[in-house]
Design an enzyme around this catalytic site. Structure first.
Site, PDB file in Angstrom:
ATOM      1  CD  GLU A   1      -3.003  -1.162   2.219  1.00  0.00           C
ATOM      2  OE1 GLU A   1      -3.008  -0.192   2.997  1.00  0.00           O
ATOM      3  OE2 GLU A   1      -3.803  -2.106   2.290  1.00  0.00           O
TER       4      GLU A   1
ATOM      5  CD  GLU B   1      -4.239  -6.023   3.881  1.00  0.00           C
ATOM      6  OE1 GLU B   1      -3.061  -5.934   4.234  1.00  0.00           O
ATOM      7  OE2 GLU B   1      -5.061  -5.111   4.053  1.00  0.00           O
TER       8      GLU B   1
END
Length: 282
Positions: free
Chosen positions: A88, A205
């Protein structure tokens, strides 16, 4: 693992096996965790730490040394499937290092004969999507920053429990009964517009917090419903890309050293190894 009261890595792996999970993501090459995963048959996705990305991007030999330190000592006893370069970091200051670091990692894997076995990827948040509705119009924002407008989402649409079509894409005609499919299909559409239609996507995720936020939303019941339905849904894919897909449920444990609130409550298990709620993989 960010917690001072969690089970050991060996106990965590034994717990994973007892539940029946056959894949796991490690957010760094933890030696104790890797040793515990030897000869278990569990497929492993392991991250390169964000702080190592700049060096890996600028120095191909560092990628080679990373492989020799963190992959080769454990292979073939461990079934490594992915190396995730950066977690990220797009958008952000480190985003510029992702592609060159990935290229150096691919080269390092190829040089030791692991290029066909282990794939290289990166992990991004949904913040990289500038337009997500309708799914067929999904596209990355110019700066890969979240520019999604406020959208009222019905809870059953988010939990996979809507027994009706909630959204019909006016361009593709595809019908959506859950938010997960719409989000994933917006990424597929963005990849197509970027000229990468053939690149496979894994959901690295997804989960639901059991506490810490809106008490009508972040509940144990909603977390159980979402994750149970998520696991079942993995076999079916999305309206745009039907068929089995890889999904990593987030997360194995609740973590008491994360910021207070939602962040501490994504686990399937308490640190005592007791389940937060029952979940079936069937």
């Amino acid at each position: 693992m960010l917690g001072d009261n969690l089970p050991s890595q060996l106990e965590a792996v034994q717990l994973i096996q007892s539940v029946g999970f056959n894949k796991v993501r490690l957010y760094g090459p933890d030696g104790d965790a890797l040793n515990a995963l030897r000869n278990t048959g569990i497929e492993v996705n392991v991250d390169v730490a964000n702080e190592d990305m700049q060096r890996m991007a600028n120095d191909a030999s560092f990628a080679s040394s990373w492989i020799s330190s963190n992959i080769q000592p454990y292979s073939p006893g461990i079934s490594f499937k992915y190396i995730t370069v950066g977690n990220e970091v797009i958008p952000g200051d480190a985003a510029q290092y992702v592609l060159p670091a990935m290229k150096n990692m691919v080269g390092a894997l190829g040089s030791v004969g692991l290029g066909d076995q282990i794939k290289v990827s990166t992990s991004v948040s949904m913040g990289v999507i500038g337009v997500s509705y309708p799914p067929s119009q999904g596209s990355f924002s110019d700066q890969a920053a979240p520019i999604l407008g406020p959208i009222a989402i019905q809870l059953d649409y988010a939990l996979f429990t809507a027994n009706r079509v909630v959204v019909t894409d006016p361009n593709s005609g595809l019908a959506y009964t859950n938010l997960f499919d719409a989000m994933v299909d917006s990424v597929y559409s963005a990849m197509e517009r970027a000229g990468a239609a053939g690149v496979p996507i894994q959901v690295s995720e997804s989960g639901w917090p059991s506490a810490g936020g809106d008490p009508t939303v972040t509940t144990i019941g909603n977390a159980q419903t979402y994750n149970h339905n998520l696991v079942r849904h993995a076999a079916h894919g999305t309206p745009k890309r039907p068929g089995p897909m890889e999904i990593f449920v987030f997360a194995l444990f609740n973590h008491d050293q994360k910021p207070a609130g939602i962040e501490q409550n994504w686990g399937l298990f308490y640190p005592t190894k007791q389940p937060v709620y029952p979940i079936s993989l069937n």
